[in-house]
Design an enzyme around this catalytic site. Structure first.
Site, PDB file in Angstrom:
ATOM      1  N   LYS A   1       0.592  -1.486  -0.398  1.00 25.79           N
ATOM      2  CA  LYS A   1      -0.055  -0.108   0.291  1.00 25.79           C
ATOM      3  C   LYS A   1       0.674   1.473   0.164  1.00 25.79           C
ATOM      4  O   LYS A   1       1.824   1.709   1.347  1.00 25.79           O
ATOM      5  CB  LYS A   1      -0.917  -0.101   1.334  1.00 25.79           C
TER       6      LYS A   1
ATOM      7  N   GLU B   1       9.162   0.619  11.814  1.00 32.43           N
ATOM      8  CA  GLU B   1       9.961   1.691  11.574  1.00 32.43           C
ATOM      9  C   GLU B   1       9.759   2.901  11.761  1.00 32.43           C
ATOM     10  O   GLU B   1       8.920   3.712  10.271  1.00 32.43           O
ATOM     11  CB  GLU B   1      10.701   1.229   9.976  1.00 32.43           C
TER      12      GLU B   1
ATOM     13  N   CYS C   1      13.556  10.005   8.061  1.00 30.64           N
ATOM     14  CA  CYS C   1      13.821   9.212   9.610  1.00 30.64           C
ATOM     15  C   CYS C   1      14.749  10.188  10.347  1.00 30.64           C
ATOM     16  O   CYS C   1      14.691   9.788  11.801  1.00 30.64           O
ATOM     17  CB  CYS C   1      12.846   8.096   9.601  1.00 30.64           C
TER      18      CYS C   1
ATOM     19  N   GLU D   1       8.757  14.789  16.867  1.00 29.81           N
ATOM     20  CA  GLU D   1       8.928  14.899  15.491  1.00 29.81           C
ATOM     21  C   GLU D   1       8.553  16.128  14.782  1.00 29.81           C
ATOM     22  O   GLU D   1       7.209  16.248  14.362  1.00 29.81           O
ATOM     23  CB  GLU D   1       9.509  13.526  14.960  1.00 29.81           C
TER      24      GLU D   1
HETATM   25  P1  NAD Z   1       1.562   7.801   8.641  1.00 27.74           P
HETATM   26  O1  NAD Z   1       2.386   6.878   9.675  1.00 27.74           O
HETATM   27  O2  NAD Z   1       1.102   8.980   8.156  1.00 27.74           O
HETATM   28  O3  NAD Z   1       1.395   6.897   7.248  1.00 27.74           O
HETATM   29  C1  NAD Z   1       2.394   5.962   6.821  1.00 27.74           C
HETATM   30  C2  NAD Z   1       1.639   5.340   5.825  1.00 27.74           C
HETATM   31  O4  NAD Z   1       0.979   4.201   6.410  1.00 27.74           O
HETATM   32  C3  NAD Z   1       0.821   6.042   5.008  1.00 27.74           C
HETATM   33  O5  NAD Z   1       0.874   5.017   3.576  1.00 27.74           O
HETATM   34  C4  NAD Z   1      -0.075   5.986   4.988  1.00 27.74           C
HETATM   35  O6  NAD Z   1      -1.124   5.813   3.909  1.00 27.74           O
HETATM   36  C5  NAD Z   1      -0.842   4.300   6.067  1.00 27.74           C
HETATM   37  N1  NAD Z   1      -1.597   4.505   6.379  1.00 27.74           N
HETATM   38  C6  NAD Z   1      -2.093   5.773   7.311  1.00 27.74           C
HETATM   39  N2  NAD Z   1      -2.883   4.590   8.418  1.00 27.74           N
HETATM   40  C7  NAD Z   1      -3.505   3.960   7.850  1.00 27.74           C
HETATM   41  C8  NAD Z   1      -4.130   3.222   8.891  1.00 27.74           C
HETATM   42  N3  NAD Z   1      -4.878   3.350   9.791  1.00 27.74           N
HETATM   43  N4  NAD Z   1      -3.595   1.694   9.003  1.00 27.74           N
HETATM   44  C9  NAD Z   1      -2.867   1.647   8.004  1.00 27.74           C
HETATM   45  N5  NAD Z   1      -2.551   2.000   7.134  1.00 27.74           N
HETATM   46  C10 NAD Z   1      -2.570   3.435   7.496  1.00 27.74           C
HETATM   47  O7  NAD Z   1       3.410   8.553   7.567  1.00 27.74           O
HETATM   48  P2  NAD Z   1       3.913   9.337   7.024  1.00 27.74           P
HETATM   49  O8  NAD Z   1       3.649  10.890   7.025  1.00 27.74           O
HETATM   50  O9  NAD Z   1       3.712   8.838   5.809  1.00 27.74           O
HETATM   51  O10 NAD Z   1       5.527   9.254   7.275  1.00 27.74           O
HETATM   52  C11 NAD Z   1       6.423  10.090   7.936  1.00 27.74           C
HETATM   53  C12 NAD Z   1       6.604   9.588   8.834  1.00 27.74           C
HETATM   54  O11 NAD Z   1       7.642   8.042   9.102  1.00 27.74           O
HETATM   55  C13 NAD Z   1       7.407   9.826  10.253  1.00 27.74           C
HETATM   56  O12 NAD Z   1       7.003   9.922  11.186  1.00 27.74           O
HETATM   57  C14 NAD Z   1       9.732   9.493   9.538  1.00 27.74           C
HETATM   58  O13 NAD Z   1      10.031   9.897  10.882  1.00 27.74           O
HETATM   59  C15 NAD Z   1       8.775   7.876   9.082  1.00 27.74           C
HETATM   60  N6  NAD Z   1       9.708   7.514   8.529  1.00 27.74           N
HETATM   61  C16 NAD Z   1      10.258   6.516   8.949  1.00 27.74           C
HETATM   62  C17 NAD Z   1      11.429   5.476   8.635  1.00 27.74           C
HETATM   63  C18 NAD Z   1      12.439   4.565   9.008  1.00 27.74           C
HETATM   64  O14 NAD Z   1      12.939   3.737   8.246  1.00 27.74           O
HETATM   65  N7  NAD Z   1      12.261   4.427  11.008  1.00 27.74           N
HETATM   66  C19 NAD Z   1      11.398   5.746   7.055  1.00 27.74           C
HETATM   67  C20 NAD Z   1      10.210   6.994   6.423  1.00 27.74           C
HETATM   68  C21 NAD Z   1       9.712   7.419   7.586  1.00 27.74           C
END
Ligand code: NAD
Length: 494
Positions: A184, A259, A292, A394
């Protein structure tokens, strides 16, 4: 390719099918969502908006394909995955152009670093699965044999800041292990996942082994991670989303790998090479801080604080912000209007909390007016403390804080004073101190006098609220496999 409204788009001259990819077929939904480019705020594609029905179909396709893919010899699977990597290489420029338009990251980074790494994600894990050890242990004449069985249908949910790289960092090992996948992609940058489906199909990946369901998190992501036929959930994203996903997965006792975010420190000691320290600090603005791992808390020892501050601010002031396709740009925009408003909210609240702006402090209004994009100026706060939101939560934008510390003990304590634990960076000229401090920092990755360099064989993940589990090398297969012990009696053979 069909060009019915909402089923395809031409982005940066590349045709992208914007429907789902399920069981080897393109499938449209009744509804679509707009995909907006952060470079100029224009709608670049309308993308199928999936829900429970599309998730059910994709999981069923993945479950059906698992029977054969899981039994395909690992060396044959590896051959297919190498061909996928070749396909990524062959379409690298298209992938880079589309990703830049979609999420606003620098084109040159996509060309030189990110997309080559996408290909590497397939090659590395295709090879690594062949090198896994299958040890035997002997107990009272009985042979205990260890095997790595593929787990089943794997859900892979990823964010927008490096969409294809982060997706393939999971898709690669999941497929190499013999699992089938339903991915997804992020709704703010969904397009390269669709191109990957084409590349994988052209490379001969059997139908149903990789499926892509587009859509919003709550509509498509939520039913996917809650699906009872999903046997692994791999999520990269924010902490609040991980909590919801964890609750859903727990109902099916489905293992999760998370992650998540970070609030990582960069420690600069009195004995540091200050040129290096300044370079590393300025690097934290890369991708407009939407990384991240970014070390967003600059912690600098008293003896070099003033000199570091002067040199760091001078260098940060030279960062060129502009169109991500221009070679001269150092950073581009934030990914979306919503995220732009979120980052601005953090900055506004930090100012009202009493933090002092010593660089930036707001949108790049001139650039936004000229382009329609979502550019935010590199921003640094001083005069902050742990009681303020800006030091704790963050931001995921180009916003750093600068604080001083007195002793090594204080520095370590400040670095560890966070709920997160994804990464930590330290700059010192003293090898003993480097070893000592590295061993005391609570983080999944510690960089000493460097940043962002990492071998794919090494473990990667976060402590605290930065995640659950480790991936990379054998650790990935620990997650994507059901590790089995078969005990063979010494007798009983005909
Ligand atoms: P997010 O949690 O809003 O969304 C991430 C994904 O989850 C998207 O595809 C979204 O559509 C999906 N999603 C949202 N709600 C959901 C639900 N209820 N059930 C299932 N899927 C759902 O995060 P974001 O804003 O897209 O990304 C930013 C975050 O990602 C930051 O916190 C960043 O630090 C983190 N990040 C972590 C890493 C790592 O390797 N640790 C790498 C990149 C980004």
């Amino acid at each position: 390719m069909t060009t019915a409204p909402g089923t395809a788009a031409v982005v940066a001259g590349v045709e992208v099918d914007t429907r789902h990819w399920i069981g080897g077929h393109r499938v449209a939904s009744a509804g679509t969502f707009d995909d907006v480019s952060p470079l100029d705020g224009t709608v670049i594609a309308q993308v199928s908006r999936g829900g429970q029905a599309e998730v059910d179909a994709a999981v069923a396709a993945a479950k059906a394909a698992f029977a054969s893919w899981s039994q395909t010899p690992p060396a044959e699977r590896a051959e297919v995955l190498h061909r996928v990597a070749d396909g990524v290489d062959a379409r690298l420029e298209e992938l880079a152009q589309v990703e830049t338009r979609d999420n606003g990251s620098l084109l040159r980074s996509h060309r030189r670093g990110v997309m080559p790494r996408v290909a590497m994600n397939f090659r590395f894990f295709a090879d690594h699965v062949l090198e896994l050890s299958h040890p035997d242990f002997e107990t009272r004449g009985h042979r205990n044999h260890v095997s790595w069985d593929p787990a089943g249908v794997t859900a892979i949910v990823t964010p927008w800041n490096a969409p294809l790289m982060l997706a393939t960092w999971r898709i690669g090992p999941a497929l190499a292990a013999g699992n089938t996948v339903v991915a997804k992609p992020p709704e703010w940058a969904p397009l390269t996942a669709s191109l990957l489906a084409d590349i994988a199909h052209d490379a001969g990946l059997p139908d149903g082994v990789l499926n892509v369901v587009q859509g919003l998190g709550v509509e498509a992501g939520a039913p996917l991670v809650a699906h009872p036929d999903v046997r692994r959930v791999c999520f990269t994203g924010s902490v609040p989303t991980s909590v919801r996903i964890g609750e859903s997965a727990a109902r099916n006792v489905t293992p999760v790998s998370f992650e998540l975010g970070g609030k990582s420190p960069l420690l600069v000691f009195d004995d540091a090479d200050l040129d290096l320290a300044v370079d590393l600090a300025v690097e934290q603005f890369d991708n407009s801080g939407q990384v991240c791992l970014a070390a967003v808390r600059l912690l600098v020892q008293d003896g070099v604080y003033d000199e570091f501050r002067t040199r760091f601010l001078a260098k940060a002031a030279t960062i060129t912000q502009g169109d991500s396709r221009d070679e001269s740009s150092d950073i581009g925009p934030l990914v979306s209007r919503t995220h732009f408003d979120r980052v601005d909210g953090f900055v506004t609240r930090a100012i009202s909390d009493g933090a002092q702006v010593i660089l930036g402090g707001g949108p790049n209004t001139g650039l936004n007016d000229a382009t329609g994009g979502f550019y935010y100026r590199p921003t640094v706060f001083e005069g902050v403390d742990r009681s303020m939101e800006i030091t704790c939560d963050e931001v995921f934008g180009p916003v750093l804080t600068l604080q001083r510390f007195a002793s090594e003990e204080d520095g370590v304590a400040m670095a560890n004073d966070t709920d997160y634990g994804l990464a930590a960076t330290l700059v010192t000229g003293d090898r003993d101190r480097a070893e000592r401090v590295a061993s005391r920092l609570r983080a999944g990755t510690v960089w000493v006098n460097c940043f962002f360099v990492r071998d794919l064989s090494a473990p990667f993940g976060g402590s605290g609220r930065s995640g659950i589990g480790r991936e990379g090398g054998t650790w990935s297969f620990d997650f994507y496999c059901d590790v089995k012990n078969s005990v063979f009696a010494p007798k009983g053979w005909n």
